[in-house]
Design a protein around this motif. Structure first.
Motif, PDB file in Angstrom:
ATOM      1  N   PHE A  23     -67.895 -65.119  58.914  1.00 53.76           N
ATOM      2  CA  PHE A  23     -66.851 -65.638  58.042  1.00 53.76           C
ATOM      3  C   PHE A  23     -67.386 -65.699  56.617  1.00 53.76           C
ATOM      4  O   PHE A  23     -68.267 -66.493  56.318  1.00 53.76           O
ATOM      5  CB  PHE A  23     -66.410 -67.030  58.497  1.00 53.76           C
ATOM      6  CG  PHE A  23     -65.560 -67.028  59.719  1.00 53.76           C
ATOM      7  CD1 PHE A  23     -64.205 -67.297  59.639  1.00 53.76           C
ATOM      8  CD2 PHE A  23     -66.113 -66.763  60.965  1.00 53.76           C
ATOM      9  CE1 PHE A  23     -63.414 -67.293  60.764  1.00 53.76           C
ATOM     10  CE2 PHE A  23     -65.334 -66.764  62.100  1.00 53.76           C
ATOM     11  CZ  PHE A  23     -63.978 -67.030  62.010  1.00 53.76           C
ATOM     12  N   VAL A  40     -69.301 -61.536  64.598  1.00 53.28           N
ATOM     13  CA  VAL A  40     -68.231 -61.857  63.665  1.00 53.28           C
ATOM     14  C   VAL A  40     -68.753 -62.869  62.663  1.00 53.28           C
ATOM     15  O   VAL A  40     -69.342 -63.887  63.039  1.00 53.28           O
ATOM     16  CB  VAL A  40     -67.008 -62.423  64.405  1.00 53.28           C
ATOM     17  CG1 VAL A  40     -65.946 -62.885  63.405  1.00 53.28           C
ATOM     18  CG2 VAL A  40     -66.425 -61.384  65.348  1.00 53.28           C
ATOM     19  N   VAL A  69     -63.005 -62.533  57.178  1.00 57.55           N
ATOM     20  CA  VAL A  69     -63.609 -62.318  58.490  1.00 57.55           C
ATOM     21  C   VAL A  69     -63.993 -60.843  58.622  1.00 57.55           C
ATOM     22  O   VAL A  69     -63.195 -59.956  58.339  1.00 57.55           O
ATOM     23  CB  VAL A  69     -62.652 -62.705  59.627  1.00 57.55           C
ATOM     24  CG1 VAL A  69     -63.301 -62.442  60.984  1.00 57.55           C
ATOM     25  CG2 VAL A  69     -62.258 -64.168  59.508  1.00 57.55           C
ATOM     26  N   ASN A  94     -61.730 -73.414  62.182  1.00 58.18           N
ATOM     27  CA  ASN A  94     -62.503 -72.176  62.176  1.00 58.18           C
ATOM     28  C   ASN A  94     -63.785 -72.363  61.351  1.00 58.18           C
ATOM     29  O   ASN A  94     -64.091 -73.459  60.877  1.00 58.18           O
ATOM     30  CB  ASN A  94     -61.656 -71.002  61.661  1.00 58.18           C
ATOM     31  CG  ASN A  94     -61.264 -71.159  60.196  1.00 58.18           C
ATOM     32  OD1 ASN A  94     -61.842 -71.941  59.448  1.00 58.18           O
ATOM     33  ND2 ASN A  94     -60.260 -70.392  59.776  1.00 58.18           N
ATOM     34  N   GLU A  95     -64.538 -71.289  61.164  1.00 55.35           N
ATOM     35  CA  GLU A  95     -65.825 -71.362  60.480  1.00 55.35           C
ATOM     36  C   GLU A  95     -65.710 -71.802  59.031  1.00 55.35           C
ATOM     37  O   GLU A  95     -66.664 -72.301  58.456  1.00 55.35           O
ATOM     38  CB  GLU A  95     -66.524 -69.993  60.536  1.00 55.35           C
ATOM     39  CG  GLU A  95     -67.250 -69.719  61.828  1.00 55.35           C
ATOM     40  CD  GLU A  95     -68.661 -70.239  61.787  1.00 55.35           C
ATOM     41  OE1 GLU A  95     -69.113 -70.642  60.710  1.00 55.35           O
ATOM     42  OE2 GLU A  95     -69.317 -70.239  62.829  1.00 55.35           O
ATOM     43  N   THR A 151     -70.000 -64.011  68.302  1.00 53.28           N
ATOM     44  CA  THR A 151     -69.792 -64.682  67.024  1.00 53.28           C
ATOM     45  C   THR A 151     -71.041 -65.449  66.654  1.00 53.28           C
ATOM     46  O   THR A 151     -71.612 -66.148  67.467  1.00 53.28           O
ATOM     47  CB  THR A 151     -68.610 -65.667  67.112  1.00 53.28           C
ATOM     48  OG1 THR A 151     -67.452 -64.936  67.506  1.00 53.28           O
ATOM     49  CG2 THR A 151     -68.346 -66.304  65.766  1.00 53.28           C
ATOM     50  N   SER A 198     -65.322 -54.528  54.983  1.00 52.29           N
ATOM     51  CA  SER A 198     -64.382 -55.120  55.929  1.00 52.29           C
ATOM     52  C   SER A 198     -63.476 -54.028  56.498  1.00 52.29           C
ATOM     53  O   SER A 198     -63.082 -53.108  55.764  1.00 52.29           O
ATOM     54  CB  SER A 198     -63.537 -56.174  55.215  1.00 52.29           C
ATOM     55  OG  SER A 198     -62.674 -56.817  56.105  1.00 52.29           O
TER      56      SER A 198
END
Length: 593
Positions: free
Chosen positions: A425, A423, A382, A350-351, A3, A455
């Protein structure tokens, strides 16, 4: 799967609970300590665990969050410099299992650094440096007061010493910065972390009520300090929201730039609006309440038992104005130290700053590891970015990084095996992604690349990192003054004799090299004008041509236009002021003509 990190790991040193002290309420001074007690020598190594190998990746910025190139990063006997993006990478560094300190120094900035408990993955840090341009000039032999706009102040008695401990007389340039304990960037701005050695030689977590950095330089730019026999009075303004929490008397702590943590030295009295104390030397000073520590780790997994990386774990308390946070690693874990005996509010974000988990944890009276289960991260914004990264010879890049741009959001990630599988965001639900990949070892880049976001997986294909993108000239004179050029550099090749000149900011010639061929190898320094044979001239050193010198230049690359000219050099010389100097440095410049 890796990530990408938008944020950086901050060690959990959580000083979240206020307490009261009962000490003498006279103005404290850093006088003699009790028999057998010494708090001026750093000696916490016994708490740091065994020697291990760890890797670090980080960013250095100024107080406006602009990247600072050319910053020297040191950890143990290894070092690196930040590139044009303010990024550094240190691989397989020997450090302690439970403590690492990365010192950051650059010309024009106040020296600082970051301490952390390193994980087995790539440890990410962010360091913010203060400019040394905010200065006041005073004179030795005279009492003087320097006051900042927020009320922080230092009263100097007028006595100073140089680096050898000898008395100094002359002008004194004072650089002072105040660190507000409520500033959201305080973890980035302060040196080390909120961790120190108390007066008994034990480790302690700290809760800060304010910090002040003070750097003193003499008339020729040399570092000096106050005479320890003539203390200075220092005033730390306390934010009004902390008045009811502030202890009447609080320990003072100075930052040890070699050890990487705070050391208790004296105390300060709260006068209703500020803490006032007395100090016998200057670096960073800190008003902190200490707490007993326990080791603490938290593991975050989803409902399937899989670790969740790159989420922010936040601990806070209603009894304290601040909070501390850490970023989970690839194993979903973040570790550090917390004050013993207290409960904390735990939240995980989360991000996109969405809270995915909340609870109350603690108290902890011994070393503790807890595991929590958070919801599976399934969001429309995501996606994964995958690809293969190779150098000019089609070999996998093993020491690189990528910068992703999603609107105003900037994310960084490391590349260690030629594979990109990250990963991201997309919090703004954008259609396109921009990125650039850099090879730390060669300074080459992929150039900026734009792609459409698909995606759940955006395939970037094979990316070749082979374009010269960064150049620099760096050298250190007599181990102190470091000069670093990173912008407005032009390398000129001469078609007649294959020599070159390197200019900075237009007319300023930094190097002049004359050669009858392009042979790579060692050359000596010369200041004559006949240019017969091999001549090397470095203008910035202001070498006295009538005095002998031992300067040697090693030409390691002389590329075509658009390729690199590379040079390393070292030696001793006498400058035009009659001073004996030594120099070490290197240059990597793109040939423009």
């Amino acid at each position: 799967m890796q990530t990408i990190y938008k944020s950086y790991i901050f060690i959990f040193i959580l000083s979240l609970i206020c307490f009261s002290c009962e000490l003498d309420d006279t103005l404290p001074q850093n006088g003699p300590l009790p028999d057998g007690v010494s708090n001026t020598s750093a000696n916490l190594d016994q708490f740091f665990g065994q020697e291990v190998t760890r890797s670090f990746f980080g960013e250095v910025v100024d107080t406006d969050s602009n990247p600072i190139p050319g910053v020297l990063i040191e950890i143990g006997n290894q070092q690196a410099r930040t590139d044009i993006n303010g990024i550094f990478s240190l691989r397989d560094v020997s450090t302690h299992e439970k403590f690492s300190y990365l010192k950051a120094s650059a010309s024009g900035y106040v020296t600082s650094g970051r301490s952390l408990r390193p994980s087995e993955g790539v440890n990410r840090v962010k360091i913010m440096l203060f400019s040394d341009s905010s200065t006041t000039t005073i004179q030795s032999g005279e009492e003087a007061q320097v006051t900042l706009p927020n009320g922080a102040s230092i009263v100097f008695s007028g006595a100073y010493i140089d680096a050898n401990g000898d008395s100094y007389t002359g002008s004194v340039r004072v650089t002072t910065n105040y660190l507000d304990p409520l500033d959201p960037h305080i973890n980035e701005m302060m040196p080390g972390m909120l961790y120190g050695q108390d007066i008994q030689g034990e480790e302690a977590a700290l809760e800060t009520y304010g910090m002040i950095s003070v750097e003193l330089r003499g008339s020729v730019g040399n570092k000096i300090n106050i005479d320890p026999n003539s203390p200075a009075e220092i005033t730390f303004p306390v934010p009004t929201s902390l008045y009811n929490l502030a202890p009447d008397i609080i320990p003072l702590w100075s930052f040890d730039e070699d050890a990487g943590y705070w050391i208790e030295e004296g105390s300060a009295v709260f006068n209703g609006t500020a803490y006032v104390g007395s100090v016998t030397h200057f670096s960073f000073w800190n008003c902190d309440a200490p707490f007993r520590l326990v080791d603490f780790c938290i593991g975050v997994t989803d409902e399937n038992g899989d670790p969740i990386s790159n989420v922010t774990v936040i601990l806070s308390s209603s009894n304290s104005p601040g909070e501390s946070s850490g970023i989970t690693d690839l194993n979903g874990e973040v570790c550090g130290k917390v004050p013993a005996g207290f409960s904390f509010d735990l939240s995980i974000e989360n991000e996109c700053d969405e809270i995915i988990y909340e609870s109350v944890i603690g108290p902890f009276n011994q070393d503790t590891t807890i595991d929590v289960t958070a919801p599976i991260l399934q969001y429309d914004h995501v996606f994964s970015a995958v690809g293969t990264v190779v150098n000019c010879n089609q070999e996998p890049i093993t020491n690189g990084y990528v910068i992703f741009y999603l609107g105003d959001e900037v994310s960084y990630g490391t590349i260690t095996n030629g594979q990109l599988n990250v990963v991201l965001f997309d919090c703004l639900s954008l259609d396109t992604l921009s990125y650039e990949i850099f090879d730390v070892d060669t300074l080459l880049s992929s150039g900026m690349i734009d792609v459409s976001i698909e995606s759940p997986v955006t395939n970037l294909g094979e990316i070749t990192v082979c374009s010269p993108s960064q150049e620099f000239i760096v050298y250190t004179i007599s181990g102190e003054e470091t000069v670093f050029y990173v912008a407005n550099i032009v390398g000129y090749g001469n078609e007649d004799d294959n020599g070159y000149k390197v200019r900075v900011n237009g007319d300023h010639v930094v190097y002049n090299f004359n050669s009858s061929d392009r042979v790579l190898g060692s050359y000596t320094f010369d200041t004559t004008d006949n240019f017969e044979g091999l001549k090397v001239y470095l203008e910035d050193l202001k070498v006295d041509p009538s005095e002998p010198n031992t300067l040697v230049f090693e030409l390691t690359a002389f590329g075509e236009i658009g390729e690199y000219i590379e040079l390393e050099f070292s030696g001793a010389y006498t400058n035009l002021s009659g001073e004996l100097k030594s120099v070490t440095g290197e240059m990597k410049v793109i040939r423009d003509h």
